[in-house]
Design an enzyme around this catalytic site. Structure first.
Site, PDB file in Angstrom:
ATOM      1  CG  ASN A 167     -24.862   0.865  -5.078  1.00 42.78           C
ATOM      2  OD1 ASN A 167     -24.723   0.749  -6.297  1.00 42.78           O
ATOM      3  ND2 ASN A 167     -23.976   0.422  -4.210  1.00 42.78           N
ATOM      4  CG  HIS A 218     -22.455  -0.441  -8.539  1.00 45.59           C
ATOM      5  ND1 HIS A 218     -22.291  -1.364  -7.531  1.00 45.59           N
ATOM      6  CD2 HIS A 218     -22.999  -1.133  -9.562  1.00 45.59           C
ATOM      7  CE1 HIS A 218     -22.704  -2.540  -7.927  1.00 45.59           C
ATOM      8  NE2 HIS A 218     -23.143  -2.429  -9.157  1.00 45.59           N
ATOM      9  CD  GLU A 221     -20.093  -0.474  -4.809  1.00 45.85           C
ATOM     10  OE1 GLU A 221     -21.165   0.044  -5.143  1.00 45.85           O
ATOM     11  OE2 GLU A 221     -19.992  -1.673  -4.496  1.00 45.85           O
ATOM     12  CG  ASP A 265     -16.565  -4.722 -12.854  1.00 44.13           C
ATOM     13  OD1 ASP A 265     -16.757  -5.634 -13.668  1.00 44.13           O
ATOM     14  OD2 ASP A 265     -17.484  -4.095 -12.312  1.00 44.13           O
TER      15      ASP A 265
HETATM   16  P1  PGA Z   1     -27.085  -6.863 -12.458  1.00 43.54           P
HETATM   17  O1  PGA Z   1     -25.920  -5.960 -11.924  1.00 43.54           O
HETATM   18  O2  PGA Z   1     -27.004  -6.812 -13.946  1.00 43.54           O
HETATM   19  O3  PGA Z   1     -26.767  -8.232 -11.930  1.00 43.54           O
HETATM   20  O4  PGA Z   1     -28.367  -6.285 -11.931  1.00 43.54           O
HETATM   21  C1  PGA Z   1     -25.713  -4.715 -12.504  1.00 43.54           C
HETATM   22  C2  PGA Z   1     -24.574  -4.037 -11.806  1.00 43.54           C
HETATM   23  O5  PGA Z   1     -24.412  -4.263 -10.595  1.00 43.54           O
HETATM   24  O6  PGA Z   1     -23.850  -3.282 -12.460  1.00 43.54           O
END
Ligand code: PGA
Length: 253
Positions: free
Chosen positions: A138, A140, A145, A69
């Site tokens: 959450n 994702h 999302e 992404d």
């Molecule tokens: P993080 O993010 O590694 O900064 O916890 C993971 C994500 O949001 O996919």
């Protein structure tokens, strides 16, 4: 269910184990297509791979990469873009050919065109051999999302307030956090031959449990991974605390 959980005592061990799996993939198939992720979780994994690459233990010269992404509206010159992150934290320190690294173009204002271009590119690479994933609090994966449906291909998403707040720690103020992103879709992630999901810290414990032992639902996007044939979860003890508490881990932590 066809996922395996690899337990690590802490973040460093999680990174070493995940890096070992990526390294083995590249050794077995030097022309691998690696799906890569950003965020804080993979940083130590990339550091470990850089170290092994410098020692000559892993060779990225024929590897191709495709990132999950990118924020919409910012480009590689912005130090919060994922293109910048990948260059600074990984690509500039390994022997990958920059022409073989791919990330959605956040600067392309035409969302439809950019999503089509990225999907065609992924197809032209022949699909992803090993997809590295983090997981959002959450649920994702990439920027897929929580939603009412699983989006298939690359698409432009409105980031949830939860994600904007989680990411605001990297920006001077919450107002500077982009509100949209381009992300690979769930179908593309599911078509990867292998998936490697890394998670650490207690903030991930509940969502990791819901994702792998709860119902498969687009409200928890990572839960779709229960349907994938080859998923490896590498997580530290804190992130596995709820799974363990519910009695799903055979090895005692
Ligand atoms: P993080 O993010 O590694 O900064 O916890 C993971 C994500 O949001 O996919």
């Amino acid at each position: 269910m066809s996922f395996r959980i690899i337990v690590a005592t802490d973040y460093q061990e999680m990174c070493r184990k995940a890096a070992n799996i990526i390294s083995a993939q590249v050794i077995l198939n030097p022309e691998s297509v690696l799906g890569l992720a950003t965020g804080s979780t993979p940083l130590g994994i990339y550091r470990q791979l850089i170290d092994w690459c410098k020692k000559g233990d892993v060779d990225f010269s024929q590897v191709k990469t495709a990132n999950l992404d990118e924020y919409r509206g910012i480009g590689p010159e912005n130090d919060q873009s994922y293109a910048y992150y990948m260059f600074e934290n990984f690509f500039k320190s390994i022997n990958v050919n920059p022409g073989n690294t791919h990330i959605p173009d956040g600067k392309n204002p035409n969302a439809q065109e950019e999503c089509r271009r990225y999907d065609e590119l992924l197809r032209s690479l022949g699909g992803i051999d090993l997809q590295l994933l983090g997981i959002g609090q959450n649920g994702h994966i990439g920027f897929n999302e929580p939603s009412d449906i699983f989006e298939k291909g690359t698409h432009c998403v409105d980031l949830t307030q939860n994600t904007i707040e989680a990411n605001s720690r990297f920006f001077a103020s919450i107002d500077e956090v982009p509100k949209q992103a381009y992300t690979m879709g769930i179908q593309t992630i599911m078509m990867a031959d292998k998936v490697l999901l890394a998670a650490n810290g207690k903030a991930k414990a509940e969502i990791l449990y819901q994702s792998f032992y709860g119902p498969v639902t687009p409200k928890v996007p990572a839960s779709i991974l229960q349907m994938h044939r080859d998923v490896t979860v590498v997580a530290d003890e804190e992130a596995l605390a709820v799974i363990k508490q519910k009695g799903y881990l055979s090895r005692s932590l």
